[in-house]
Design a protein around this motif. Structure first.
Motif, PDB file in Angstrom:
ATOM      1  N   LEU A 104       0.829  -1.215   0.000  1.00 26.87           N
ATOM      2  CA  LEU A 104       0.000   0.000   0.000  1.00 26.87           C
ATOM      3  C   LEU A 104       0.855   1.253   0.000  1.00 26.87           C
ATOM      4  O   LEU A 104       2.037   1.222   0.316  1.00 26.87           O
ATOM      5  CB  LEU A 104      -0.902   0.015   1.244  1.00 26.87           C
ATOM      6  N   GLU A 105       0.187   2.367  -0.329  1.00 23.78           N
ATOM      7  CA  GLU A 105       0.868   3.652  -0.221  1.00 23.78           C
ATOM      8  C   GLU A 105       1.005   3.978   1.266  1.00 23.78           C
ATOM      9  O   GLU A 105       0.361   3.353   2.107  1.00 23.78           O
ATOM     10  CB  GLU A 105       0.034   4.740  -0.894  1.00 23.78           C
ATOM     11  N   GLN A 137       0.225   9.483   2.190  1.00 28.83           N
ATOM     12  CA  GLN A 137      -0.089   9.577   0.759  1.00 28.83           C
ATOM     13  C   GLN A 137      -1.566   9.249   0.536  1.00 28.83           C
ATOM     14  O   GLN A 137      -2.267   9.941  -0.194  1.00 28.83           O
ATOM     15  CB  GLN A 137       0.814   8.633  -0.029  1.00 28.83           C
ATOM     16  N   ILE A 138      -2.005   8.180   1.199  1.00 32.81           N
ATOM     17  CA  ILE A 138      -3.415   7.797   1.055  1.00 32.81           C
ATOM     18  C   ILE A 138      -4.304   8.950   1.516  1.00 32.81           C
ATOM     19  O   ILE A 138      -5.230   9.359   0.816  1.00 32.81           O
ATOM     20  CB  ILE A 138      -3.723   6.539   1.908  1.00 32.81           C
ATOM     21  N   ASN A 187      -4.478  11.760  -0.977  1.00 31.57           N
ATOM     22  CA  ASN A 187      -5.356  11.446  -2.116  1.00 31.57           C
ATOM     23  C   ASN A 187      -6.824  11.504  -1.731  1.00 31.57           C
ATOM     24  O   ASN A 187      -7.657  12.042  -2.455  1.00 31.57           O
ATOM     25  CB  ASN A 187      -5.032  10.054  -2.648  1.00 31.57           C
ATOM     26  N   VAL A 188      -7.107  10.899  -0.571  1.00 34.64           N
ATOM     27  CA  VAL A 188      -8.505  10.844  -0.125  1.00 34.64           C
ATOM     28  C   VAL A 188      -9.038  12.248   0.128  1.00 34.64           C
ATOM     29  O   VAL A 188     -10.121  12.613  -0.330  1.00 34.64           O
ATOM     30  CB  VAL A 188      -8.624   9.974   1.149  1.00 34.64           C
ATOM     31  N   LYS A 235      -8.218  10.596 -14.191  1.00 33.97           N
ATOM     32  CA  LYS A 235      -9.227  10.969 -13.190  1.00 33.97           C
ATOM     33  C   LYS A 235     -10.580  11.254 -13.822  1.00 33.97           C
ATOM     34  O   LYS A 235     -11.626  10.916 -13.291  1.00 33.97           O
ATOM     35  CB  LYS A 235      -8.755  12.203 -12.426  1.00 33.97           C
ATOM     36  N   SER A 260      -3.960   5.058  -8.444  1.00 30.80           N
ATOM     37  CA  SER A 260      -3.651   4.896  -7.025  1.00 30.80           C
ATOM     38  C   SER A 260      -4.888   4.332  -6.320  1.00 30.80           C
ATOM     39  O   SER A 260      -6.009   4.821  -6.501  1.00 30.80           O
ATOM     40  CB  SER A 260      -3.252   6.255  -6.444  1.00 30.80           C
ATOM     41  N   GLU A 261      -4.644   3.299  -5.509  1.00 33.83           N
ATOM     42  CA  GLU A 261      -5.738   2.619  -4.820  1.00 33.83           C
ATOM     43  C   GLU A 261      -6.554   3.610  -3.994  1.00 33.83           C
ATOM     44  O   GLU A 261      -7.766   3.514  -3.890  1.00 33.83           O
ATOM     45  CB  GLU A 261      -5.128   1.544  -3.910  1.00 33.83           C
ATOM     46  N   SER A 262      -5.830   4.566  -3.411  1.00 35.28           N
ATOM     47  CA  SER A 262      -6.507   5.463  -2.470  1.00 35.28           C
ATOM     48  C   SER A 262      -7.444   6.464  -3.144  1.00 35.28           C
ATOM     49  O   SER A 262      -8.191   7.143  -2.472  1.00 35.28           O
ATOM     50  CB  SER A 262      -5.472   6.218  -1.639  1.00 35.28           C
ATOM     51  N   THR A 263      -7.430   6.553  -4.464  1.00 29.98           N
ATOM     52  CA  THR A 263      -8.402   7.447  -5.096  1.00 29.98           C
ATOM     53  C   THR A 263      -9.709   6.716  -5.373  1.00 29.98           C
ATOM     54  O   THR A 263     -10.761   7.317  -5.493  1.00 29.98           O
ATOM     55  CB  THR A 263      -7.867   8.035  -6.426  1.00 29.98           C
ATOM     56  N   PRO A 314     -12.514   6.717  -2.059  1.00 27.27           N
ATOM     57  CA  PRO A 314     -13.414   7.869  -1.897  1.00 27.27           C
ATOM     58  C   PRO A 314     -14.451   7.957  -3.005  1.00 27.27           C
ATOM     59  O   PRO A 314     -15.599   8.316  -2.757  1.00 27.27           O
ATOM     60  CB  PRO A 314     -12.467   9.067  -1.955  1.00 27.27           C
TER      61      PRO A 314
END
Lengths: 471, 105
Positions: A50-51, A55-56, A59-60, B7, B39-42, B45
């Motif tokens: 994972l990041e 970083q996560i 992005n979130v 995106k 990126s997984e983290s996008t 959300p």
């Protein structure tokens, strides 16, 4: 590894709304679980995959349009005076009294509910119910809802305390420390329940069961016991017809203790004592005559009534006839929600008291004391003679006419009311004390040759009008 | 591939993946990541936003091999939105192709 990772992520996401943050954390929690069980990876392998939490979070937060550089700075923010003053004011003016007050209210709520719950287990409640099944069901319902309410209160307190902590840490430019936050989350009942669908289901079922038990059990129990007045028949009327012949030479002493029955005492042209009237079957009156003592005692069946739908109220009344030539020594009458009337009688002493009724004394001759007391009723005396009078009411009028009109004048008279007028006409007593707070006082004597030796008349918010010769 | 370009089409991609078959978060991510790196983290959300906008619905599915997984499935509203996005995409694609093509000539 996983725990640390999630805690760090939670920290960097601290500015997000709770539900948004929870959802994102849940994704990552699931991610760990899937990686471990489906792919056989270790926690640290997944963390490497994972990041970084920062970083996560970046992005979130960008996705939610809440990105702010400040959140990722290592050094704490500058402490600004505004928020600090704000939080101090909050502490001094709000929290200082609100918290103790809340705890007082909560304590009394809990105590009150506890007492109510316990009282339901008391023997009186159990005895008064005819349906054991219904009453147990009702009690189970009460206990379940009571426990759920306790859980709710606990959760409310937890959230409030957490809010206070947040406000304080924010004022100093920091988020809530991760350890503290995870502690607050750990002790949350709501979170615990929401975590598992089963628990959520059970807690909802428990609420429904509790409510259903309360309603059904309550209905079964109370409808049968008559506590729900609406489902009971109005009580039957019982005719009273009591007759006794006193032995010659008996001196009569009357003692009446009634509740909802009115009483009239008068003389008649017969040598018997006669009592007639109507009484409710639920409140029987026991009448005993024993060697000159006549006693009337009314018993009530104590019932808890929750709803009273009885519009037709039963009026209970007893009339006591006494032989004209019988000597009456003492008469003591007590009732609560009814009137008292005494007429055409000679007696030694009269004592009458009621709470929500009037007292009327007509044509009575006493050679000692007349004591009358009511709270919410009128007091009427006409053509009465006694040595001393003691008359008290709170919310009623006092009307005294023709006292000691013939024969000896009285010695002392005291008439007191709080919210009523006090009216005297032809009252021939030596020492008169009249008192009221919110009423008028009127006193007029026709006989201009009788001089009252002392009049003490006192009203606070009324007018006093005394036209009586005095020395 | 440029991040801004990706995106713009992520919503479209997520909706079309889920419209074919309900799937869980990590699966959706991997599905897209196979084709172009994101990126997984996008993704997460975006999934959450789609749920709050009622384009997606979730349910838990137990699995004999491990913990339950949270599945996403498309709603009626989501299908409508997907249709709208697809139209937009085609129009956009045509225009871009036209411009690029014109440039080449």
């Amino acid at each position: 590894m996983k725990k640390k990772f999630l805690e760090a992520l939670s920290y960097y996401l601290r500015n997000l709304e709770q539900s948004q943050r929870d959802d994102i954390l849940a994704f990552y929690e699931e991610r760990f679980a899937l990686g471990i069980s489906y792919e056989g990876k270790s926690e640290s392998e997944i963390v490497n995959e994972l990041e970084s939490p920062q970083q996560i979070a970046k992005n979130v937060l960008k996705e939610f349009n809440q990105y702010d550089d400040q959140l990722f700075k290592k050094t704490p923010n500058q402490i600004e005076t505004g928020p600090v003053i704000g939080v101090v004011l909050l502490d001094v003016f709000f929290i200082s009294w609100f918290v103790p007050m809340m705890f007082t209210i909560l304590a009394s709520l809990i105590a009150g509910w506890g007492a109510l719950t316990l009282s339901l287990f008391s023997s009186r409640f159990m005895e008064s119910t005819t349906s054991v099944f219904g009453s147990y069901m009702f009690m189970i319902g009460v206990v379940i809802l009571w426990l759920l309410m306790l859980a709710g209160l606990y959760e409310g307190i937890r959230q409030f305390v957490y809010w206070v902590v947040t406000v304080h840490t924010k004022a100093f430019g920091r988020g809530v420390p991760i350890q503290l936050e995870s502690f607050f989350n750990k002790i949350s009942v709501k979170r615990l329940i929401n975590k598992s669908t089963q628990l959520r289901f059970y807690s909802r079922m428990l609420f429904v069961i509790g409510l259903a038990a309360l309603i059904i059990g309550g209905f079964v129990t109370f409808a049968q016991t008559g506590m729900l007045g609406g489902f009971t028949e109005s009580p039957e009327v019982v005719e009273v017809d009591y007759r006794v012949t006193p032995s010659s030479g008996d001196h009569l002493r009357i003692n009446a203790e009634l509740i909802n029955a009115g009483i009239v005492v008068k003389t008649h042209d017969s040598s018997d004592i006669l009592i007639v009237g109507e009484i409710s079957e639920n409140e029987p009156v026991e009448i005993i005559y024993d060697q000159g003592t006549l006693s009337l005692v009314q018993e009530s069946q104590i019932r808890i009534v929750i709803f009273q739908f009885n519009f037709r109220s039963l009026s209970q009344k007893l009339t006591v006839y006494i032989p004209q030539d019988m000597i009456v020594t003492e008469t003591e009458i007590q009732t609560t929600n009814a009137s008292i009337s005494v007429e055409n009688i000679n007696l030694a002493q009269l004592k009458a008291s009621t709470t929500n009724g009037s007292i009327t004394i007509n044509n009575v001759l006493s050679n000692t004391l007349i004591t009358l007391k009511t709270t919410n009723g009128r007091l009427n005396l006409n053509a009465v003679s006694a040595v001393n009078y003691d008359i008290i009411t709170t919310n009623g009028k006092i009307v005294l006419r023709n006292l000691n009109d013939a024969g000896e004048p009285g010695s002392h008279l005291s008439a007191k009311s709080t919210n009523g007028n006090v009216e005297l006409e032809n009252v021939y007593v030596h020492q008169v004390t009249l008192k009221t707070t919110n009423g008028d006082i009127d006193y007029y004597n026709q006989d201009r040759n009788f001089f009252v030796s002392k009049i003490d008349a006192n009203t606070t918010n009324g007018r006093t009008n005394i036209d009586v010769p005095r020395n | 591939m440029d991040i801004q370009l990706k995106k713009g089409v992520l919503n479209l991609c997520v909706l079309s993946i889920v419209s074919k078959t309900p799937s869980y978060g990590y699966d959706i991510y991997q599905n897209i990541n196979k084709n172009f790196k994101i990126s997984e983290s996008t993704i997460y959300p975006i999934l959450r936003k789609m749920v709050t906008e009622n384009h997606l619905d979730t349910y838990l599915e137990e699995s004999p091999e491990g913990p339950p997984r949270k599945y996403f499935e498309i709603t009626q509203l989501g299908k409508k939105h997907l249709k709208y996005l697809l139209e937009e995409w085609h129009v956009f694609n045509d225009h871009v192709n036209y411009i690029i093509g014109g440039h080449n000539e």
